[in-house]
Enzyme design. Structure first.
Site, PDB file in Angstrom:
ATOM      1  N   GLY A  91       0.804  -1.213   0.000  1.00 17.67           N
ATOM      2  CA  GLY A  91       0.000   0.000   0.000  1.00 17.67           C
ATOM      3  C   GLY A  91       0.837   1.263   0.000  1.00 17.67           C
ATOM      4  N   CYS A  92       2.144   1.107  -0.074  1.00 15.81           N
ATOM      5  CA  CYS A  92       3.047   2.251  -0.112  1.00 15.81           C
ATOM      6  C   CYS A  92       3.611   2.390  -1.523  1.00 15.81           C
ATOM      7  CB  CYS A  92       4.204   2.065   0.868  1.00 15.81           C
ATOM      8  SG  CYS A  92       3.683   1.945   2.582  1.00 15.81           S
ATOM      9  N   ALA A  93       3.743   3.624  -1.991  1.00 14.58           N
ATOM     10  CA  ALA A  93       4.304   3.859  -3.319  1.00 14.58           C
ATOM     11  C   ALA A  93       5.792   3.484  -3.348  1.00 14.58           C
ATOM     12  CB  ALA A  93       4.120   5.319  -3.720  1.00 14.58           C
TER      13      ALA A  93
END
Length: 136
Positions: free
Chosen positions: A51-53
């Site tokens: 869920g993190c870029a």
């Protein structure tokens, strides 16, 4: 007053020393530079936060029963800084305080809610959710 509230107040006092978002941004990056990096062996799929870029890893360390102790790392400077902020706010706290923590409220109090991109905010929320799952 909870420990996390006290820590948030301390961080807010530090942020108040800066006049604008750019200075706060640099300060957050500097906080991240002070973090000890995780070893390559610790950067696994099991420790990666989805869920993190950017690439983000959170490692839970042994701690007294009912307490959270963690470390983290990222391949992005600003994200390392945000991990450092989370460590300052949440490390070595009882599970109950972690469960009651609102990252949205913290971002608003720190003035970061409008300064961070939605991707960064979502990534930060994913990190907090990982910590909350570890303390459930």
């Amino acid at each position: 007053m909870s420990q996390v509230s006290e820590r948030l107040d301390e961080l807010l006092e530090e942020f108040d020393l800066f006049d604008d978002w750019e200075e706060r941004y640099r300060y957050i990056i500097d906080l991240g530079k002070e973090l000890a990096p995780l070893s390559d062996d610790e950067k696994t799929e099991a420790t990666r936060v989805r869920g993190c870029a950017s690439q983000v890893w959170l490692v839970m360390d042994p701690a007294p029963e009912g307490m959270l102790k963690f470390r983290g790392d990222s391949d992005a400077f600003i994200v390392r800084g945000l991990i450092a902020v989370l460590i300052r706010l949440l490390n070595d706290l009882p599970y109950s305080e972690i469960q009651g923590f609102s990252i949205r409220d913290a971002l608003t109090r720190l003035g970061l809610d409008e300064a961070l991109s939605s991707q960064r905010t979502n990534g930060l929320m994913s990190m907090v959710e990982r910590l909350k799952r570890a303390t459930a």
